[in-house]
Scaffold this active site. Sequence first.
Site, PDB file in Angstrom:
ATOM      1  N   ARG A  38       0.930  -1.384   0.095  1.00 58.20           N
ATOM      2  CA  ARG A  38      -0.447   0.006   0.096  1.00 58.20           C
ATOM      3  C   ARG A  38       0.915   1.427  -0.089  1.00 58.20           C
ATOM      4  O   ARG A  38       0.361   2.334  -0.505  1.00 58.20           O
ATOM      5  CB  ARG A  38      -0.702   0.459   1.321  1.00 58.20           C
ATOM      6  CG  ARG A  38      -1.593   1.464   1.135  1.00 58.20           C
ATOM      7  CD  ARG A  38      -2.665   0.861   2.588  1.00 58.20           C
ATOM      8  NE  ARG A  38      -4.127  -0.024   2.225  1.00 58.20           N
ATOM      9  CZ  ARG A  38      -4.482  -0.916   2.909  1.00 58.20           C
ATOM     10  NH1 ARG A  38      -4.266  -0.677   3.433  1.00 58.20           N
ATOM     11  NH2 ARG A  38      -5.587  -1.828   2.116  1.00 58.20           N
ATOM     12  N   TYR A  39       2.083   1.702   0.875  1.00 55.51           N
ATOM     13  CA  TYR A  39       3.083   1.997   0.718  1.00 55.51           C
ATOM     14  C   TYR A  39       3.690   2.450  -0.464  1.00 55.51           C
ATOM     15  O   TYR A  39       4.591   1.205   0.299  1.00 55.51           O
ATOM     16  CB  TYR A  39       3.622   2.803   2.333  1.00 55.51           C
ATOM     17  CG  TYR A  39       2.161   2.715   3.093  1.00 55.51           C
ATOM     18  CD1 TYR A  39       1.425   4.180   3.153  1.00 55.51           C
ATOM     19  CD2 TYR A  39       1.947   1.748   4.262  1.00 55.51           C
ATOM     20  CE1 TYR A  39       0.561   4.068   4.472  1.00 55.51           C
ATOM     21  CE2 TYR A  39       1.190   1.486   4.994  1.00 55.51           C
ATOM     22  CZ  TYR A  39      -0.300   2.988   4.420  1.00 55.51           C
ATOM     23  OH  TYR A  39      -1.006   2.606   6.481  1.00 55.51           O
ATOM     24  N   ARG A  58       6.976   0.105   1.430  1.00 55.04           N
ATOM     25  CA  ARG A  58       6.917  -0.699   2.685  1.00 55.04           C
ATOM     26  C   ARG A  58       5.465  -2.105   2.792  1.00 55.04           C
ATOM     27  O   ARG A  58       5.104  -1.936   1.848  1.00 55.04           O
ATOM     28  CB  ARG A  58       5.989  -0.522   3.933  1.00 55.04           C
ATOM     29  CG  ARG A  58       6.486   0.533   5.300  1.00 55.04           C
ATOM     30  CD  ARG A  58       6.228   1.225   6.310  1.00 55.04           C
ATOM     31  NE  ARG A  58       5.620   1.874   5.661  1.00 55.04           N
ATOM     32  CZ  ARG A  58       4.911   3.073   5.787  1.00 55.04           C
ATOM     33  NH1 ARG A  58       4.035   2.742   7.062  1.00 55.04           N
ATOM     34  NH2 ARG A  58       4.976   4.140   5.374  1.00 55.04           N
ATOM     35  N   CYS A 115      -3.009 -18.466  15.652  1.00 57.65           N
ATOM     36  CA  CYS A 115      -3.143 -17.255  16.422  1.00 57.65           C
ATOM     37  C   CYS A 115      -2.952 -17.594  17.926  1.00 57.65           C
ATOM     38  O   CYS A 115      -3.555 -19.470  17.725  1.00 57.65           O
ATOM     39  CB  CYS A 115      -4.041 -16.221  16.345  1.00 57.65           C
ATOM     40  SG  CYS A 115      -4.157 -14.978  15.251  1.00 57.65           S
ATOM     41  N   CYS A 171      -8.503 -12.880  19.455  1.00 60.01           N
ATOM     42  CA  CYS A 171      -9.197 -11.611  19.250  1.00 60.01           C
ATOM     43  C   CYS A 171     -10.626 -11.068  18.833  1.00 60.01           C
ATOM     44  O   CYS A 171     -10.663 -10.996  17.227  1.00 60.01           O
ATOM     45  CB  CYS A 171      -7.992 -10.372  19.193  1.00 60.01           C
ATOM     46  SG  CYS A 171      -6.216 -11.290  19.996  1.00 60.01           S
ATOM     47  N   CYS A 173     -10.655  -9.114  16.411  1.00 59.65           N
ATOM     48  CA  CYS A 173      -9.575  -8.625  15.382  1.00 59.65           C
ATOM     49  C   CYS A 173     -10.246  -8.413  13.373  1.00 59.65           C
ATOM     50  O   CYS A 173     -11.524  -8.641  13.365  1.00 59.65           O
ATOM     51  CB  CYS A 173      -8.938 -10.534  14.951  1.00 59.65           C
ATOM     52  SG  CYS A 173      -8.258 -10.227  13.604  1.00 59.65           S
ATOM     53  N   ARG A 195      -9.123  -9.127  10.861  1.00 60.19           N
ATOM     54  CA  ARG A 195      -9.172  -9.843  10.148  1.00 60.19           C
ATOM     55  C   ARG A 195      -9.733 -11.345  10.824  1.00 60.19           C
ATOM     56  O   ARG A 195      -9.758 -12.089   9.629  1.00 60.19           O
ATOM     57  CB  ARG A 195      -6.998 -10.954   9.411  1.00 60.19           C
ATOM     58  CG  ARG A 195      -6.684  -9.564   8.955  1.00 60.19           C
ATOM     59  CD  ARG A 195      -4.796  -9.580   8.863  1.00 60.19           C
ATOM     60  NE  ARG A 195      -4.182  -8.730   8.280  1.00 60.19           N
ATOM     61  CZ  ARG A 195      -4.053  -8.603   8.516  1.00 60.19           C
ATOM     62  NH1 ARG A 195      -2.848  -8.686  10.394  1.00 60.19           N
ATOM     63  NH2 ARG A 195      -2.820  -7.289   8.475  1.00 60.19           N
ATOM     64  N   ASP A 214     -10.894  -0.767  14.225  1.00 60.00           N
ATOM     65  CA  ASP A 214     -11.355  -0.725  12.617  1.00 60.00           C
ATOM     66  C   ASP A 214     -12.889  -1.434  12.467  1.00 60.00           C
ATOM     67  O   ASP A 214     -12.707  -1.735  13.059  1.00 60.00           O
ATOM     68  CB  ASP A 214     -10.196  -2.013  11.862  1.00 60.00           C
ATOM     69  CG  ASP A 214      -9.335  -1.553  11.879  1.00 60.00           C
ATOM     70  OD1 ASP A 214      -8.774  -0.202  11.270  1.00 60.00           O
ATOM     71  OD2 ASP A 214      -7.868  -2.368  11.900  1.00 60.00           O
ATOM     72  N   ASP A 245      -6.851   3.536  10.453  1.00 60.46           N
ATOM     73  CA  ASP A 245      -7.008   3.446   9.059  1.00 60.46           C
ATOM     74  C   ASP A 245      -7.867   3.179   8.645  1.00 60.46           C
ATOM     75  O   ASP A 245      -9.098   3.207   8.379  1.00 60.46           O
ATOM     76  CB  ASP A 245      -6.162   1.903   9.098  1.00 60.46           C
ATOM     77  CG  ASP A 245      -5.575   1.294   8.111  1.00 60.46           C
ATOM     78  OD1 ASP A 245      -5.175   1.029   7.680  1.00 60.46           O
ATOM     79  OD2 ASP A 245      -4.822   0.087   8.574  1.00 60.46           O
ATOM     80  N   LYS A 271      -2.695   4.160   7.046  1.00 61.77           N
ATOM     81  CA  LYS A 271      -2.841   4.942   8.429  1.00 61.77           C
ATOM     82  C   LYS A 271      -2.343   6.782   8.656  1.00 61.77           C
ATOM     83  O   LYS A 271      -2.018   7.459   7.969  1.00 61.77           O
ATOM     84  CB  LYS A 271      -1.661   4.041   9.383  1.00 61.77           C
ATOM     85  CG  LYS A 271      -2.030   2.243   8.957  1.00 61.77           C
ATOM     86  CD  LYS A 271      -1.147   1.846  10.558  1.00 61.77           C
ATOM     87  CE  LYS A 271      -1.513   0.596  10.322  1.00 61.77           C
ATOM     88  NZ  LYS A 271      -1.101  -0.430   8.767  1.00 61.77           N
TER      89      LYS A 271
HETATM   90  S1  SF4 Z   1      -5.607  -9.120  17.155  1.00 59.05           S
HETATM   91 FE1  SF4 Z   1      -6.000 -10.764  14.968  1.00 59.05          FE
HETATM   92  S2  SF4 Z   1      -4.366 -12.120  14.343  1.00 59.05           S
HETATM   93 FE2  SF4 Z   1      -3.479 -10.278  15.926  1.00 59.05          FE
HETATM   94  S3  SF4 Z   1      -3.586 -12.204  17.193  1.00 59.05           S
HETATM   95 FE3  SF4 Z   1      -5.554 -11.104  17.125  1.00 59.05          FE
HETATM   96  S4  SF4 Z   1      -6.547 -13.019  16.666  1.00 59.05           S
HETATM   97 FE4  SF4 Z   1      -5.006 -13.031  15.780  1.00 59.05          FE
END
Ligand code: SF4
Length: 343
Positions: free
Chosen positions: A90-91, A94, A103, A107, A110, A112, A270, A307, A314
């Site tokens: 994107r940048y 980078r 993972c 989370c 998250c 993703r 996000d 973001d 960002k």
């Molecule tokens: S934020 Fe998403 S990618 Fe990062 S550890 Fe938690 S679940 Fe995994």
Amino acid sequence: MEKWKKEYVKSIRDTDNLPDYFSELNFREIRQVAEKYPFFANRYYVELASKHPEIKSVIIPDKRELEDEKGLEDPLGEERDSPVPGIVHRYPDRVLFLVHNVCPIHCRYCTRKRILGKKVNFGRHTWDKCIEYIKNHKEIFDVLISGGDPLLLNNSDLKYLIENLKKIKHVGLIRIGTRVPSAFPIRIDNDLITLLSNFLPIYINIHFVHPAEITREVENACLSLSGAGIILGAQIVLLKGINDDPGILKVLLKKLLNIGVKPYAIFHPDNTKGTSHFRLDIEKGISIIHSLRGYISGMAIPHYMVDLYPGGGKVEICYNYIKSRKGDTYGIENYKGELFEYR
Ligand code: SF4
């Protein structure tokens, strides 16, 4: 099998095992949510969350995830900026290199979320194409290895990746984005530290959200990494109901400095589908960060980042201390809210 792997295979995937730790939850609801957004957490973090209700919502499914009508599947438009699977470019100088989707915990907030727990075809065959892309783009200086969590790769795979990236002359900075030191510290063993210390300088950005995550094990993991010369930063996500409080953040930020981790960035959450209940107003975020400045060491204050969707990148969001300007004289506010003339 290494100790961390033995522990990792005992991680909890089935929400039917949760009553052993959290008897008070509504398990019918949790099961429903986990069908769409899978539950996953290693036992260390489940035990920690069972003792600290403040971080329970980091891992426990919530029925509001299914009610979210505002969120987007790919809130950062990463798939639009992906020239080859695994790379987000994107940048100008980078790239983000997504190496797998495994993972230490899922989370619930998250970004993703769309790929967590899904079968994704990552491995050396995809990594080689990503490395080739980086090799062919001489403008790329900075490679952020992320995922999923790169530190959950086998040591041999991790070595393969870093070694190949280090061979590319124009790559001057390798960063690893990880949740492992804060959520599965047993993985930070001597073999991993030796491996990483062979590739100095190397930067690790660790994801934290709450001071309860800084246990003795986490402290030891971070001090061992920094003791081996690895440069540590923290990336925090600002989350409604978890850390959107100056008092909690103050404790977290100071504790991070105590364990050798420089708070680097704090991200506004996000707009990810299934996570709207964690989102707060940007004004509230600005006022929280503003309330810290001047009252804790400047070293402890991270950049507050938003973001932009879709693919805008960002942007740092700051409190505006300049209140007026007349010719070459500015009216500037200090951290106490007192106004000064500055020529
Ligand atoms: S934020 Fe998403 S990618 Fe990062 S550890 Fe938690 S679940 Fe995994």
